[in-house]
Every structure is written in structure tokens, then in C-alpha cells.
Design a protein around this motif. Structure first.
Motif, PDB file in Angstrom:
ATOM      1  N   GLY A  99       0.807  -1.214   0.000  1.00 26.77           N
ATOM      2  CA  GLY A  99       0.000   0.000   0.000  1.00 26.77           C
ATOM      3  C   GLY A  99       0.840   1.265   0.000  1.00 26.77           C
ATOM      4  O   GLY A  99       2.050   1.251   0.242  1.00 26.77           O
ATOM      5  N   GLY A 100       0.140   2.354  -0.266  1.00 28.64           N
ATOM      6  CA  GLY A 100       0.811   3.619  -0.524  1.00 28.64           C
ATOM      7  C   GLY A 100       1.448   4.272   0.695  1.00 28.64           C
ATOM      8  O   GLY A 100       2.508   4.892   0.586  1.00 28.64           O
ATOM      9  N   GLU A 114       4.723   2.706   1.559  1.00 27.21           N
ATOM     10  CA  GLU A 114       5.634   3.024   0.446  1.00 27.21           C
ATOM     11  C   GLU A 114       6.253   4.419   0.647  1.00 27.21           C
ATOM     12  O   GLU A 114       7.457   4.616   0.527  1.00 27.21           O
ATOM     13  N   LYS A 127      11.532   1.054  -6.540  1.00 30.12           N
ATOM     14  CA  LYS A 127      10.277   1.164  -7.292  1.00 30.12           C
ATOM     15  C   LYS A 127      10.406   2.093  -8.491  1.00 30.12           C
ATOM     16  O   LYS A 127       9.746   1.902  -9.508  1.00 30.12           O
ATOM     17  N   ARG A 175      -3.257  -3.038  -5.078  1.00 28.22           N
ATOM     18  CA  ARG A 175      -3.711  -4.040  -4.118  1.00 28.22           C
ATOM     19  C   ARG A 175      -4.990  -4.672  -4.651  1.00 28.22           C
ATOM     20  O   ARG A 175      -5.714  -4.074  -5.440  1.00 28.22           O
ATOM     21  N   LYS A 220     -10.248  -0.583  -6.487  1.00 23.11           N
ATOM     22  CA  LYS A 220      -9.325  -0.507  -7.644  1.00 23.11           C
ATOM     23  C   LYS A 220      -9.994  -1.135  -8.871  1.00 23.11           C
ATOM     24  O   LYS A 220      -9.432  -1.144  -9.952  1.00 23.11           O
ATOM     25  N   GLY A 243      -0.618  -7.412  -8.426  1.00 28.24           N
ATOM     26  CA  GLY A 243      -0.842  -6.947  -7.061  1.00 28.24           C
ATOM     27  C   GLY A 243       0.002  -7.779  -6.121  1.00 28.24           C
ATOM     28  O   GLY A 243       0.671  -8.727  -6.556  1.00 28.24           O
ATOM     29  N   PRO A 244      -0.035  -7.442  -4.846  1.00 32.19           N
ATOM     30  CA  PRO A 244       0.813  -8.187  -3.898  1.00 32.19           C
ATOM     31  C   PRO A 244       0.281  -9.595  -3.627  1.00 32.19           C
ATOM     32  O   PRO A 244      -0.917  -9.840  -3.760  1.00 32.19           O
ATOM     33  N   ASN A 265      10.199  -6.828  -4.480  1.00 36.26           N
ATOM     34  CA  ASN A 265       8.832  -6.596  -4.948  1.00 36.26           C
ATOM     35  C   ASN A 265       8.772  -5.266  -5.717  1.00 36.26           C
ATOM     36  O   ASN A 265       8.189  -5.179  -6.802  1.00 36.26           O
ATOM     37  N   VAL A 305       7.694  -4.387  -9.636  1.00 33.32           N
ATOM     38  CA  VAL A 305       6.688  -3.379 -10.021  1.00 33.32           C
ATOM     39  C   VAL A 305       7.309  -2.379 -10.995  1.00 33.32           C
ATOM     40  O   VAL A 305       6.729  -2.041 -12.039  1.00 33.32           O
ATOM     41  N   LEU A 316      -0.626   6.540  -5.825  1.00 33.52           N
ATOM     42  CA  LEU A 316       0.828   6.600  -6.067  1.00 33.52           C
ATOM     43  C   LEU A 316       1.205   5.916  -7.371  1.00 33.52           C
ATOM     44  O   LEU A 316       2.145   6.319  -8.052  1.00 33.52           O
ATOM     45  N   THR A 317       0.454   4.872  -7.722  1.00 31.79           N
ATOM     46  CA  THR A 317       0.787   4.142  -8.951  1.00 31.79           C
ATOM     47  C   THR A 317       0.719   5.057 -10.168  1.00 31.79           C
ATOM     48  O   THR A 317       1.415   4.819 -11.149  1.00 31.79           O
ATOM     49  N   GLU A 330       3.941   7.023 -10.125  1.00 33.18           N
ATOM     50  CA  GLU A 330       5.036   6.089 -10.462  1.00 33.18           C
ATOM     51  C   GLU A 330       5.104   5.862 -11.975  1.00 33.18           C
ATOM     52  O   GLU A 330       6.182   5.863 -12.580  1.00 33.18           O
TER      53      GLU A 330
HETATM   54  N1  UDP Z   1       2.398  -1.880  -4.799  1.00 32.63           N
HETATM   55  C1  UDP Z   1       3.510  -2.669  -4.608  1.00 32.63           C
HETATM   56  N2  UDP Z   1       3.450  -3.988  -4.893  1.00 32.63           N
HETATM   57  C2  UDP Z   1       2.315  -4.534  -5.377  1.00 32.63           C
HETATM   58  C3  UDP Z   1       1.165  -3.714  -5.580  1.00 32.63           C
HETATM   59  C4  UDP Z   1       1.234  -2.380  -5.268  1.00 32.63           C
HETATM   60  O1  UDP Z   1       4.570  -2.193  -4.208  1.00 32.63           O
HETATM   61  O2  UDP Z   1       2.312  -5.740  -5.625  1.00 32.63           O
HETATM   62  C5  UDP Z   1       2.547  -0.451  -4.481  1.00 32.63           C
HETATM   63  C6  UDP Z   1       2.335   0.482  -5.650  1.00 32.63           C
HETATM   64  O3  UDP Z   1       3.464   0.466  -6.500  1.00 32.63           O
HETATM   65  C7  UDP Z   1       2.149   1.791  -4.914  1.00 32.63           C
HETATM   66  C8  UDP Z   1       1.396   1.346  -3.661  1.00 32.63           C
HETATM   67  O4  UDP Z   1       1.604  -0.059  -3.523  1.00 32.63           O
HETATM   68  O5  UDP Z   1       3.384   2.335  -4.536  1.00 32.63           O
HETATM   69  C9  UDP Z   1      -0.085   1.602  -3.790  1.00 32.63           C
HETATM   70  O6  UDP Z   1      -0.324   2.946  -3.517  1.00 32.63           O
HETATM   71  P1  UDP Z   1      -1.593   3.696  -4.090  1.00 32.63           P
HETATM   72  O7  UDP Z   1      -1.562   5.084  -3.575  1.00 32.63           O
HETATM   73  O8  UDP Z   1      -1.638   3.548  -5.580  1.00 32.63           O
HETATM   74  O9  UDP Z   1      -2.832   2.884  -3.516  1.00 32.63           O
HETATM   75  P2  UDP Z   1      -3.194   2.324  -2.052  1.00 32.63           P
HETATM   76  O10 UDP Z   1      -2.751   0.906  -2.033  1.00 32.63           O
HETATM   77  O11 UDP Z   1      -2.504   3.185  -1.036  1.00 32.63           O
HETATM   78  O12 UDP Z   1      -4.682   2.426  -1.999  1.00 32.63           O
END
Ligand code: UDP
Length: 478
Positions: free
Chosen positions: A54-55, A58, A218, A280, A285, A309-310, A356, A360, A381-382, A385
């Protein structure tokens, strides 16, 4: 077992931003000087509910590393909670986004679960903080700690990362649920003005947009060979003999070892256009909407889609992840075979968070179009990114995404992300016109350079702490 876990923070130098920011770096130097003056003798605490996934996690990882590199004495702690606690906090999170989530209420019983779930964390944190410290509490999960730690004469900043532009009944109820706790904070921070709740004290209100770290695994530059090799190592494309290398936060070079857990019928061909969404496994999403959009509306029969996703078992504070992933897999199974052959689902390994991130990174760079079809988004954040990697983004005109993308210039915004035909049309437009897609990508990178890097965020946090402490002194003088 302790309720709080301290997350290690390795210091990083902000000097590396000098080359990226040029003359604007002087603002960063000024802020570092101001921070030294303001924060001497104080510890800055950041409290949230997870160190990975999650963001928020991160962002904290990078921001706190740079702040520590600049000499600030910082701690990052995460709170623990049981299943009931995270079920309630996930419900609050969904309601703050205007969505019903699991359909349950936020009533007296939930308040009891929430308050009970925080008691141990509150006791441990209260014993650690000292008069004069500044404590950032992130998101609904930690809001209830505010009244406890205020007894220690600390300054409390409640940092809310979620919100929606037009609050509905659910959002208002979630505010009412949290208000008692949050009102004891000395500052509230929202990502954009429309997210700030009605009725909060204006003097305590701050707006700070999120940010990304240009140098983290990342977002660091990867050359074309590294991108190919990492995507292949993840199990998504043909191996080509290159080593899948990236640079860790500590500067060491290392290799991606682990593969993703993948649902696919074949690998992604090297020459096929690729549409990617990374997020996620969360209904907001809209991963199932992404599948339907691609299967039923996109008119590029050679294009592939990757939803990444994770690995879900790893994210403690996200109880819905496994359920949503199961829905996505089920829908993938039911796609017409011709489409299914072009759709790839990947659960990325979470054992090593930097590995991970490197996966990404490579996936985002491999993409021809990046989609963020979220139905609600605090910031996304995506999106930043992808823009930093000069990839053209298609996303809904919602939440913080609107602050990042200037429609038609640095990405494409679709008025209603639930409108599958409109989303597909935006994707097709970019796949039809690679020159335009490239120009949009370049404009996106410049926009992130100017407005959404860690340095801008840290400068604003120094301003916030200065303003908050000044206001408190003013009150004390009166
Ligand atoms: N992310 C990650 N690995 C994954 C899926 C997502 O590192 O398998 C990261 C993504 O690159 C981003 C963050 O999780 O940095 C998601 O942040 P975002 O603000 O887009 O959404 P949130 O998960 O906070 O709702």
C-alpha cells in the motif's frame, strides 16, 4: 507480544535530488536548515498499521529515510491488531471513500472493537513518547491513539490519506465515528481540499499531496535489458539470459530471485502491446472492471493485459485482499479463451519488499499504457510512479488522480471510471498513436519532477511543523 513494532529506517541523503531539481534544490537546503533549528531535542514519530503493502508504507519508507539522512531523529512504528479490529478499520476506510465495503455498520459495537483494539498500542506508545515530540498518526487505524498520547504533551498530527470529492452519507458517518479521536490532534493533513471534512477547525487544517521517491527500487532508472530480465524472472516473459539486476536502497546491486504467482496461459510476447494495472486486490481498484473493460471493449486484438498486485497472504491490515483476488481469478477463468490467452494475473512476491518494488518498476516500464481504473482514490501513487517512468496513464477523474494528470497533456482522464467503453476508448487512443502516447509520457514525467517528488513533500512537512508549533506557542502565550 508487543502491540507496536518498530520499523528500521536506514538514512538516505537528499543530495541525490540536486541533479533532478536543479536550482529548486535551494528550497530543500533551506528546509533542512529550518528542520535542524525546529526539531533539535525532539523525536518525530510516525505511526501506521503496516510496514509493507500500500501507498502509506511506500511513502513512509522513503520520506523517513531522507529525513533521517538530514539529521532528524525519527521513529516509525506500526500497530498490531486482531481480525476484528482490521475488519472495522477496513470498513471505516471504505466508508471514507464513500463505499459500503462489507456492508456492515459503524455503531457502538464497532467503536468498542476499535477502542479495545488500540488499547495496548496506546499504552506502549504513551510510555515511549516524551514532551515536545511530534507524533504523526496515519489514517483511521491510528486515529484513536490521539487522545491517549495527548496526555504526554506531544504535538499530534493526524494524516488522512483517503477521501472523496463529494462526501456521501457513509463518509459522513465515518467522520462522525472518527471525529472524537481526531479532534484532539493539533493538525489535520489531507491530500486535497475537497477531502477535508466539514466542521474541522480551519486553523489546524493542512493540505499536503503525497509523493514518490525517484531513487527507490520502485522508481529508479532501469535500462531495457534489466526491464526484460526482471519481467522474465517474475515469470511473465521469455527468459533472455540477462541477470535481473536492480539497486537496493543501501546502494548495493542485487538480483531478483523470486517469481510471481501467475495465472496465465502463456507468456507475454516481447512485441505485444501491454496494458498494465498495478494495485492491491481491492474492489475500489476495480480489478474485475478492468477485466471486463479489456475483454468486452478494447479493440486491439494483439494487446495483452497484466493485472499485478501483492501476494495477498502478506498484507495484515487488508482482510479483503484474498476474497477480491478469488473473484478476479474466477472471472479470468470465465473469459472467452481468445481473451483469456492475452490476460495475465500476477501476485508479486512480498518476502523482500525491495525485490517486490523492482518487479513493479520493471512491469510499469514494460507497459505501453498504464491503467488505474480505481473508483475512488486518495491520491494513487501508482499514477505518479507510471508518470515518472514516462508511461502514458489512463485513469478516472477522481480524487488525487486529478491533481496529477492534466487531461490530454500528462495522461488521459475518463470522467467516469465505471464507464467501461470510455476507459477502453482512452486505452485504444493511446495504443493507436504511439507518438502521442510518448509525448504524454514525457509530459507526465516532468509534472512529477516539478510537483510530486519526496523533496517537495518534506519541505511541506517542515512548514507544517513550524506552523503547528508556532500556533501552539501562540496559545501557550495567551
Ligand atoms: N504496490 C507494490 N506492490 C504490489 C502492488 C502495489 O509495491 O504488488 C505499491 C504500488 O506500487 C504503490 C502502492 O503499492 O506504490 C499503492 O499505492 P496507491 O496510492 O496507488 O494505492 P493504495 O494501495 O494506497 O490504496
Amino acid at each position: 507480544m508487543a502491540a507496536l513494532t518498530q520499523v528500521p529506517i536506514a538514512p538516505a541523503s537528499m543530495e541525490r535530488f540536486r541533479a533532478v531539481l536543479g536550482a529548486d534544490y535551494s528550497q530543500v537546503e533551506a528546509a533542512i536548515g529550518e528542520a535542524e533549528r525546529l526539531l533539535a531535542g525532539r523525536v518525530i514519530w510516525h505511526v501506521n498499521s503496516t510496514a509493507r503493502g500500500g501507498g502509506v508504507a511506500e511513502m513512509l519508507r522513503s520520506l523517513l529515510a531522507y529525513a533521517r539522512g538530514a539529521g532528524v531523529d525519527l521513529r516509525w512504528v506500526t500497530i498490531d491488531g486482531d481480525e476484528d479490529f482490521f475488519r472495522v478499520t477496513k470498513r471505516i476506510h471504505n466508508h471514507l471513500h464513500g463505499a459500503p465495503g462489507d456492508g456492515g455498520e459503524l455503531g457502538r459495537r464497532e467503536r468498542e472493537i476499535y477502542e479495545r483494539g488500540l488499547l495496548e498500542s496506546a499504552a506502549e506508545l504513551t510510555a515511549l513518547v516524551q514532551k515536545g515530540d511530534v507524533v504523526y498518526l496515519h489514517d483511521p487505524q491510528t486515529a484513536g491513539l490521539a487522545p491517549h498520547i495527548k496526555s504526554r504533551d506531544v504535538s499530534v498530527v493526524w494524516r488522512c490519506h483517503v477521501g472523496l470529492d463529494r462526501p456521501n452519507e457513509l463518509a459522513r458517518n465515518a467522520w462522525a465515528f472518527l471525529e472524537d479521536y481526531v479532534s484532539s490532534a493539533d493538525a489535520y493533513v489531507f491530500s486535497r481540499r475537497t477531502f477535508a471534512w466539514e466542521g474541522l477547525e480551519k486553523e489546524k487544517l493542512w493540505l499536503v499531496a503525497p509523493s514518490i521517491d525517484a531513487f527507490s527500487p520502485k522508481n529508479q532508472d532501469l535500462d531495457a535489458e534489466a526491464v526484460r530480465a526482471i519481467v522474465a524472472r517474475a515469470g511473465l516473459a521469455h527468459l533472455d539470459g540477462q541477470a535481473p539486476m536492480f539497486t537496493r536502497e543501501d546502494g548495493t546491486r542485487t538480483r531478483v530471485d523470486r517469481a510471481a504467482e501467475v495465472d496465465q496461459e502463456g507468456l507475454i510476447p516481447d512485441d505485444s502491446p501491454l496494458v498494465v494495472q498495478v494495485s492491491r486486490w481491492d474492489r475500489l481498484k476495480d480489478p474485475t472492471g478492468v477485466l471486463r473493460c479489456f475483454a468486452e471493449h478494447c479493440r486491439h486484438p494483439e494487446a495483452h493485459l497484466l493485472l499485478a498486485g501483492p501476494a495477498v497472504a502478506e498484507i495484515a491490515d487488508d482482510p479483503e485482499g484474498a476474497e477480491v483476488l478469488a473473484e478476479v481469478r474466477d472471472q479470468w477463468q470465465r473469459l472467452p479463451s481468445e481473451v483469456r490467452a492475452r490476460v495475465h494475473l500476477a501476485c508479486l512476491p512480498m518476502e523482500d519488499i525491495e525485490e517486490n518494488a523492482a518487479i513493479v518498476n520493471a512491469i510499469q516500464r514494460r507497459a505501453d499504457v498504464i491503467l488505474q481504473k480505481s473508483l475512488a482514490e486518495g491520491f494513487g501513487l501508482t499514477v505518479a510512479e507510471a508518470m515518472w517512468k514516462a508511461r502514458p496513464v489512463v485513469a478516472g477523474r477522481i480524487g488525487g488522480i486529478q491533481d496529477q494528470i492534466v487531461d490530454g497533456v500528462s495522461g488521459l482522464l475518463v470522467d467516469d471510471p465505471a464507464d467501461l467503453a470510455a476507459v477502453a476508448e482512452a486505452i485504444d487512443t493511446l495504443l493507436d498513436d504511439p507518438d502521442r502516447a510518448e509525448a504524454i509520457g514525457i509530459a507526465g514525467r516532468e509534472r512529477v519532477r516539478k510537483s510530486f517528488l519526496s523533496t517537495r513533500h518534506l519541505v511541506e512537512y517542515v512548514q507544517l511543523i513550524a506552523g503547528m508549533l508556532q500556533a501552539q506557542d501562540g496559545v501557550a502565550d495567551r
